[in-house]
Design an enzyme around this catalytic site. Structure first.
Site, short mmCIF file in Angstrom:
data_model
loop_
_atom_site.label_atom_id
_atom_site.label_comp_id
_atom_site.label_asym_id
_atom_site.label_seq_id
_atom_site.Cartn_x
_atom_site.Cartn_y
_atom_site.Cartn_z
N TYR A 122 -3.16 -6.74 -5.97
CA TYR A 122 -3.05 -7.74 -4.90
C TYR A 122 -3.86 -8.92 -5.18
O TYR A 122 -4.07 -9.80 -4.38
CB TYR A 122 -3.18 -7.25 -3.49
CG TYR A 122 -2.20 -6.24 -3.00
CD1 TYR A 122 -0.89 -6.63 -3.03
CD2 TYR A 122 -2.34 -4.82 -2.51
CE1 TYR A 122 0.13 -5.68 -2.76
CE2 TYR A 122 -1.41 -4.17 -2.02
CZ TYR A 122 -0.15 -4.54 -2.01
OH TYR A 122 0.74 -3.70 -1.53
N ASN B 237 4.45 -1.05 5.95
CA ASN B 237 5.63 -1.24 5.32
C ASN B 237 6.37 -0.17 4.24
O ASN B 237 7.13 -0.39 3.70
CB ASN B 237 5.99 -2.60 5.29
CG ASN B 237 5.14 -3.34 3.87
OD1 ASN B 237 4.37 -2.50 3.27
ND2 ASN B 237 5.34 -4.70 3.85
N LYS C 295 3.59 3.82 -0.32
CA LYS C 295 2.25 3.43 0.27
C LYS C 295 1.77 4.70 1.11
O LYS C 295 2.59 5.72 1.51
CB LYS C 295 2.46 2.13 1.14
CG LYS C 295 2.76 0.90 0.14
CD LYS C 295 2.56 -0.22 1.14
CE LYS C 295 2.96 -1.42 0.37
NZ LYS C 295 3.17 -2.51 1.10
N HIS D 195 6.27 -0.13 -1.85
CA HIS D 195 5.98 -1.40 -2.73
C HIS D 195 7.17 -1.55 -3.84
O HIS D 195 7.34 -0.71 -4.50
CB HIS D 195 4.55 -1.52 -3.33
CG HIS D 195 4.30 -2.55 -4.50
ND1 HIS D 195 4.08 -4.06 -4.00
CD2 HIS D 195 4.78 -2.60 -5.97
CE1 HIS D 195 4.13 -4.53 -5.09
NE2 HIS D 195 4.41 -3.81 -6.34
N GLU E 71 2.20 -5.20 -13.30
CA GLU E 71 1.74 -4.18 -12.55
C GLU E 71 1.96 -2.71 -13.11
O GLU E 71 1.21 -1.87 -13.14
CB GLU E 71 2.95 -4.05 -11.36
CG GLU E 71 2.46 -5.34 -10.21
CD GLU E 71 3.35 -5.53 -9.13
OE1 GLU E 71 4.31 -4.73 -8.95
OE2 GLU E 71 3.36 -6.40 -8.25
#
Ligand code: UDP
Ligand code: MG
Length: 204
Positions: free
Chosen positions: A103, A166, A63, A169, A180
């Site tokens: 998402y 965080n 990310k 992914h 995905e």
């Protein structure tokens, strides 16, 4: 065309159950994904003596915070040293459209607007990794969604302390991974190649 695909699929499954993986291999190199060939389902029905499904794939993405903090190399290293095979890699500025599809299950969550802002704040490095049970294993390697709960030794447990940043992914199921991967990568961007150390990382 549909008839031809059906015919190829049937032939492949026959060969697959007979233990001859040559046809499967050639179809995979022609761009058919393991799931389209029934690989995941077949894996559950194999006898103990047959080979594991080493062609499962997952989407891993570093990310924007991970890229900004120069963690890309360390994250790639963890997957390489675990024995997984990199079959796709690219850096991109993710669009709102891509992320809203990625998402889609979180659209109603209160944190969703902040999540979109975070994920579009800079480049993302998207990867597809392949290997036996790679989806489950990579979730373990990545750690709990909330770094407060993430074990030391996991990526989130080692590199982050807040759920809103965080670092990485990882797809959470083989079906999710397939969805995905199709969202983030075109088929031609994924490479089928043979690892020369394959017999050292699992029984093939
Ligand atoms: N997220 C957040 N706040 C929360 C829960 C999730 O900002 O309370 C973000 C976080 O970046 C997380 C992402 O939304 O990684 C997707 O959430 P999911 O529940 O799918 O967790 P993951 O699969 O990434 O562990
Ligand atoms: Mg998730």
């Amino acid at each position: 065309m549909v008839m031809l695909q059906r015919c190829i699929l049937k032939k492949c499954l026959q060969q697959f159950y007979l233990g001859n993986q040559e046809t499967t291999k050639s179809l995979l190199s022609a761009g058919f994904t393991p799931a389209r060939l029934g690989g995941h389902r077949a894996a559950g029905h194999r006898s103990k003596s047959s080979v594991p499904d080493v062609r499962e794939r997952t989407l891993i993405a570093v990310k924007p915070d991970g890229v900004q903090r120069r963690l890309v190399g360390q994250i790639i290293q963890r997957f390489e040293q675990r024995g997984f095979k990199l079959v796709g890699l690219k850096m991109l500025q993710a669009s709102d459209d891509l992320l809203s599809q990625h998402y889609c299950e979180l659209r109603t969550k209160p944190f969703y607007p902040r999540l979109l802002h975070y994920m579009t704040s800079g480049p993302v490095v998207a990867m597809v990794w392949e290997g036996h049970k790679v989806v489950q294993t990579s979730r373990t390697m990545v750690g709990h969604t909330n770094p407060v709960e993430a074990q030391a030794g996991t990526i989130r447990g080692d590199f982050s302390f807040h759920v809103s940043r965080n670092v990485v992914h990882a797809s959470d199921s083989p079906e999710g991974a397939q969805r995905e991967i199709q969202l983030w990568f075109q088929r031609k961007e994924l490479l089928n190649w043979d690892c020369c150390d394959q017999t050292m990382t699992c029984e093939v």
